[in-house]
Write a protein that holds these residues in place. Structure first.
Motif, PDB file in Angstrom:
ATOM      1  N   CYS A   1       0.769  -1.167   0.101  1.00  0.00           N
ATOM      2  CA  CYS A   1      -0.027   0.013   0.026  1.00  0.00           C
ATOM      3  C   CYS A   1       0.853   1.257   0.047  1.00  0.00           C
ATOM      4  CB  CYS A   1      -0.879  -0.047   1.210  1.00  0.00           C
ATOM      5  SG  CYS A   1      -1.919   1.456   1.233  1.00  0.00           S
ATOM      6  N   LEU A   2       0.427   2.331  -0.910  1.00  0.00           N
ATOM      7  CA  LEU A   2       1.230   3.465  -0.903  1.00  0.00           C
ATOM      8  C   LEU A   2       0.136   4.602  -0.682  1.00  0.00           C
ATOM      9  CD1 LEU A   2       3.608   5.360  -1.519  1.00  0.00           C
ATOM     10  CD2 LEU A   2       2.879   5.336  -3.913  1.00  0.00           C
ATOM     11  N   GLU A   3       0.355   5.402   0.526  1.00  0.00           N
ATOM     12  CA  GLU A   3      -0.359   6.674   0.524  1.00  0.00           C
ATOM     13  C   GLU A   3       0.347   7.774   0.037  1.00  0.00           C
ATOM     14  OE1 GLU A   3      -3.170   9.129   3.661  1.00  0.00           O
ATOM     15  OE2 GLU A   3      -1.633   7.815   4.475  1.00  0.00           O
ATOM     16  N   ILE A   4      -0.189   8.593  -0.898  1.00  0.00           N
ATOM     17  CA  ILE A   4       0.208   9.601  -1.517  1.00  0.00           C
ATOM     18  C   ILE A   4      -0.225  10.889  -0.751  1.00  0.00           C
ATOM     19  CG2 ILE A   4       0.434  11.208  -3.582  1.00  0.00           C
ATOM     20  CD1 ILE A   4       0.505   8.677  -5.169  1.00  0.00           C
ATOM     21  N   GLY A   5       0.403  11.815   0.104  1.00  0.00           N
ATOM     22  CA  GLY A   5       0.028  12.809   0.579  1.00  0.00           C
ATOM     23  C   GLY A   5      -0.394  12.332   1.939  1.00  0.00           C
ATOM     24  N   SER A   6       0.406  11.727   2.657  1.00  0.00           N
ATOM     25  CA  SER A   6       0.335  11.012   3.971  1.00  0.00           C
ATOM     26  C   SER A   6       0.097  11.630   5.165  1.00  0.00           C
ATOM     27  CB  SER A   6       0.851   9.904   4.194  1.00  0.00           C
ATOM     28  OG  SER A   6       2.677  10.411   4.096  1.00  0.00           O
ATOM     29  N   GLY A   7       0.662  13.038   4.894  1.00  0.00           N
ATOM     30  CA  GLY A   7       0.550  13.918   6.008  1.00  0.00           C
ATOM     31  C   GLY A   7       0.975  13.975   7.461  1.00  0.00           C
ATOM     32  N   THR A   8       0.556  13.659   8.382  1.00  0.00           N
ATOM     33  CA  THR A   8       0.703  13.682   9.755  1.00  0.00           C
ATOM     34  C   THR A   8       1.055  12.042   9.919  1.00  0.00           C
ATOM     35  OG1 THR A   8      -1.546  13.595  10.701  1.00  0.00           O
ATOM     36  CG2 THR A   8       0.079  15.644  10.758  1.00  0.00           C
ATOM     37  N   GLY A   9       0.600  11.050   8.993  1.00  0.00           N
ATOM     38  CA  GLY A   9       0.491   9.589   9.261  1.00  0.00           C
ATOM     39  C   GLY A   9      -0.357   8.652   9.856  1.00  0.00           C
ATOM     40  N   ALA A  10      -1.552   9.573  10.153  1.00  0.00           N
ATOM     41  CA  ALA A  10      -2.759   8.912  10.698  1.00  0.00           C
ATOM     42  C   ALA A  10      -3.201   7.634  10.137  1.00  0.00           C
ATOM     43  CB  ALA A  10      -3.890   9.764  10.954  1.00  0.00           C
ATOM     44  N   PHE A  11      -3.216   7.615   8.691  1.00  0.00           N
ATOM     45  CA  PHE A  11      -3.714   6.461   7.945  1.00  0.00           C
ATOM     46  C   PHE A  11      -2.673   5.430   8.050  1.00  0.00           C
ATOM     47  CE2 PHE A  11      -4.159   3.902   3.990  1.00  0.00           C
ATOM     48  CZ  PHE A  11      -5.630   3.429   4.337  1.00  0.00           C
ATOM     49  N   LEU A  12      -1.196   5.868   8.071  1.00  0.00           N
ATOM     50  CA  LEU A  12      -0.201   4.793   8.221  1.00  0.00           C
ATOM     51  C   LEU A  12      -0.451   4.114   9.424  1.00  0.00           C
ATOM     52  CD1 LEU A  12       2.800   7.047   6.492  1.00  0.00           C
ATOM     53  CD2 LEU A  12       1.220   5.325   5.413  1.00  0.00           C
ATOM     54  N   ALA A  13      -0.493   4.834  10.545  1.00  0.00           N
ATOM     55  CA  ALA A  13      -0.641   4.282  11.737  1.00  0.00           C
ATOM     56  C   ALA A  13      -1.784   3.372  11.935  1.00  0.00           C
ATOM     57  CB  ALA A  13      -0.755   5.520  13.013  1.00  0.00           C
ATOM     58  N   TYR A  14      -2.854   3.810  11.108  1.00  0.00           N
ATOM     59  CA  TYR A  14      -3.957   2.879  11.278  1.00  0.00           C
ATOM     60  C   TYR A  14      -3.466   1.618  10.532  1.00  0.00           C
ATOM     61  CZ  TYR A  14      -8.481   0.922   9.517  1.00  0.00           C
ATOM     62  OH  TYR A  14      -9.515  -0.082   9.002  1.00  0.00           O
ATOM     63  N   LEU A  15      -2.931   1.676   9.504  1.00  0.00           N
ATOM     64  CA  LEU A  15      -2.569   0.277   8.652  1.00  0.00           C
ATOM     65  C   LEU A  15      -1.573  -0.575   9.636  1.00  0.00           C
ATOM     66  CD1 LEU A  15      -1.529   1.913   5.161  1.00  0.00           C
ATOM     67  CD2 LEU A  15      -3.603   0.716   5.684  1.00  0.00           C
ATOM     68  N   ALA A  16      -0.916   0.088  10.282  1.00  0.00           N
ATOM     69  CA  ALA A  16       0.241  -0.555  11.464  1.00  0.00           C
ATOM     70  C   ALA A  16      -0.740  -1.126  12.416  1.00  0.00           C
ATOM     71  CB  ALA A  16       1.278   0.527  12.018  1.00  0.00           C
ATOM     72  N   HIS A  17      -1.628  -0.561  13.095  1.00  0.00           N
ATOM     73  CA  HIS A  17      -2.644  -0.740  13.892  1.00  0.00           C
ATOM     74  C   HIS A  17      -3.388  -2.178  13.423  1.00  0.00           C
ATOM     75  CE1 HIS A  17      -5.359  -1.083  17.314  1.00  0.00           C
ATOM     76  NE2 HIS A  17      -6.112  -1.058  16.508  1.00  0.00           N
ATOM     77  N   LYS A  18      -3.660  -2.159  12.176  1.00  0.00           N
ATOM     78  CA  LYS A  18      -4.318  -3.333  11.779  1.00  0.00           C
ATOM     79  C   LYS A  18      -3.346  -4.591  11.202  1.00  0.00           C
ATOM     80  CE  LYS A  18      -8.805  -1.967  11.986  1.00  0.00           C
ATOM     81  NZ  LYS A  18      -9.688  -2.616  12.385  1.00  0.00           N
ATOM     82  N   GLY A  19      -2.327  -4.559  11.592  1.00  0.00           N
ATOM     83  CA  GLY A  19      -1.303  -5.616  11.304  1.00  0.00           C
ATOM     84  C   GLY A  19      -0.503  -5.371  10.013  1.00  0.00           C
ATOM     85  N   MET A  20      -0.889  -4.565   9.332  1.00  0.00           N
ATOM     86  CA  MET A  20      -0.335  -4.465   7.888  1.00  0.00           C
ATOM     87  C   MET A  20       1.246  -4.331   8.039  1.00  0.00           C
ATOM     88  SD  MET A  20      -1.717  -2.379   4.611  1.00  0.00           S
ATOM     89  CE  MET A  20      -1.587  -3.102   3.066  1.00  0.00           C
ATOM     90  N   THR A  21       2.007  -4.866   7.203  1.00  0.00           N
ATOM     91  CA  THR A  21       3.431  -4.611   7.419  1.00  0.00           C
ATOM     92  C   THR A  21       4.168  -4.220   6.087  1.00  0.00           C
ATOM     93  OG1 THR A  21       3.734  -6.815   6.535  1.00  0.00           O
ATOM     94  CG2 THR A  21       3.771  -6.431   9.077  1.00  0.00           C
ATOM     95  N   ASP A  22       3.459  -4.231   4.846  1.00  0.00           N
ATOM     96  CA  ASP A  22       4.170  -3.731   3.604  1.00  0.00           C
ATOM     97  C   ASP A  22       3.292  -2.374   2.920  1.00  0.00           C
ATOM     98  OD1 ASP A  22       5.612  -3.611   1.303  1.00  0.00           O
ATOM     99  OD2 ASP A  22       4.712  -5.174   0.443  1.00  0.00           O
ATOM    100  N   PHE A  23       3.787  -1.401   3.707  1.00  0.00           N
ATOM    101  CA  PHE A  23       3.140  -0.039   3.238  1.00  0.00           C
ATOM    102  C   PHE A  23       4.264   0.984   3.281  1.00  0.00           C
ATOM    103  CE2 PHE A  23       2.233  -0.334   7.853  1.00  0.00           C
ATOM    104  CZ  PHE A  23       2.599   1.024   8.380  1.00  0.00           C
ATOM    105  N   ARG A  24       3.894   2.210   2.503  1.00  0.00           N
ATOM    106  CA  ARG A  24       4.807   3.076   2.568  1.00  0.00           C
ATOM    107  C   ARG A  24       4.006   4.401   2.385  1.00  0.00           C
ATOM    108  NH1 ARG A  24       9.481   2.411   3.691  1.00  0.00           N
ATOM    109  NH2 ARG A  24       9.878   4.618   3.463  1.00  0.00           N
ATOM    110  N   GLY A  25       4.202   5.546   2.967  1.00  0.00           N
ATOM    111  CA  GLY A  25       3.594   6.897   2.965  1.00  0.00           C
ATOM    112  C   GLY A  25       4.560   7.973   2.307  1.00  0.00           C
ATOM    113  N   MET A  26       3.952   9.059   1.757  1.00  0.00           N
ATOM    114  CA  MET A  26       5.000   9.879   1.110  1.00  0.00           C
ATOM    115  C   MET A  26       4.004  11.411   1.096  1.00  0.00           C
ATOM    116  SD  MET A  26       4.024  11.069  -2.211  1.00  0.00           S
ATOM    117  CE  MET A  26       5.527  11.960  -2.359  1.00  0.00           C
ATOM    118  N   ASP A  27       4.876  12.309   1.268  1.00  0.00           N
ATOM    119  CA  ASP A  27       4.441  13.778   1.392  1.00  0.00           C
ATOM    120  C   ASP A  27       5.737  14.606   0.766  1.00  0.00           C
ATOM    121  OD1 ASP A  27       2.972  16.163   1.921  1.00  0.00           O
ATOM    122  OD2 ASP A  27       1.393  14.951   2.799  1.00  0.00           O
ATOM    123  N   HIS A  28       4.992  15.864   0.457  1.00  0.00           N
ATOM    124  CA  HIS A  28       6.272  16.739  -0.082  1.00  0.00           C
ATOM    125  C   HIS A  28       6.776  17.661   0.763  1.00  0.00           C
ATOM    126  CE1 HIS A  28       3.755  20.445  -0.153  1.00  0.00           C
ATOM    127  NE2 HIS A  28       2.647  19.464  -0.436  1.00  0.00           N
TER     128      HIS A  28
END
Length: 186
Positions: free
Chosen positions: A1-28
């Motif tokens: 999973c890639l989140e474009i415009g991940s901001g403060t990382g709230a969605f990334l933290a959600y993915l980690a909380h759900k047990g997902m291990t293969d994800f990235r987030g990026m923002d400018h």
């Protein structure tokens, strides 16, 4: 999973909380690196989106998420962005978008309350953009919010407004979610 415009990382933290291990987030914005939740800080990349997608051409993602991002691009940039995303999307992958609903009077506050928004979208313009990029729309739906009582009240008000207005919006929610994928024939 890639989140474009991940901001403060709230969605990334959600993915980690759900047990997902293969994800990235990026923002400018480099300042965002300092506010990423500790459990996902190593999965955050600060980069220009165009360069990031160009250098990621060898990698494919099953899910690419843009939450409150697409409206920050002009229509031409949105076309370029989705076309580049399509290039790093896996064969069965999906793109998940969230944008303010320009068809709904409730979405206008979100759209025009931020001067960095460059393009307004509704369900039809999302379909047009997706088609132009060679993608198909699997589903467009509006965001439902609030308590059960609030959702019932909203449904009653929307039913009345749909009856009273000459051209009511197809979806009343303030925000739209859209799921895109490659056409079935690909």
């Amino acid at each position: 999973c890639l989140e474009i415009g991940s901001g403060t990382g709230a969605f990334l933290a959600y993915l980690a909380h759900k047990g997902m291990t293969d994800f990235r987030g990026m923002d400018h914005d480099p300042a965002l690196a300092a506010v990423q939740p500790a459990q996902v800080a190593d999965r955050f990349d600060c980069a220009d989106v165009w360069q990031y997608l160009e250098t990621s051409s060898e990698t494919t993602f099953d899910r690419i998420v843009l939450l409150d991002v697409l409206e920050h691009f002009t229509p031409e940039e949105g076309f370029r962005l989705l076309s580049m995303i399509e290039g790093v999307l896996s064969r069965q992958g999906k793109i998940i978008l969230k944008v303010p609903n320009a068809s709904s009077p409730w979405g206008m506050n979100y759209q025009f309350g931020d001067l960095t928004h460059k393009t307004a979208f509704n369900s039809e313009s999302l379909r047009q953009l997706a088609t132009a990029c060679g993608l198909q729309v699997e589903r467009v739906y509006d965001q439902r919010r609030g308590s059960r009582r609030r959702r019932i009240t909203d449904a009653i008000v929307h039913r009345f407004l749909s009856w009273a207005l000459l051209t009511p919006p197809p979806l009343w929610g303030a925000n739209l979610y859209c799921v895109l994928s490659r056409p079935v024939s690909d």
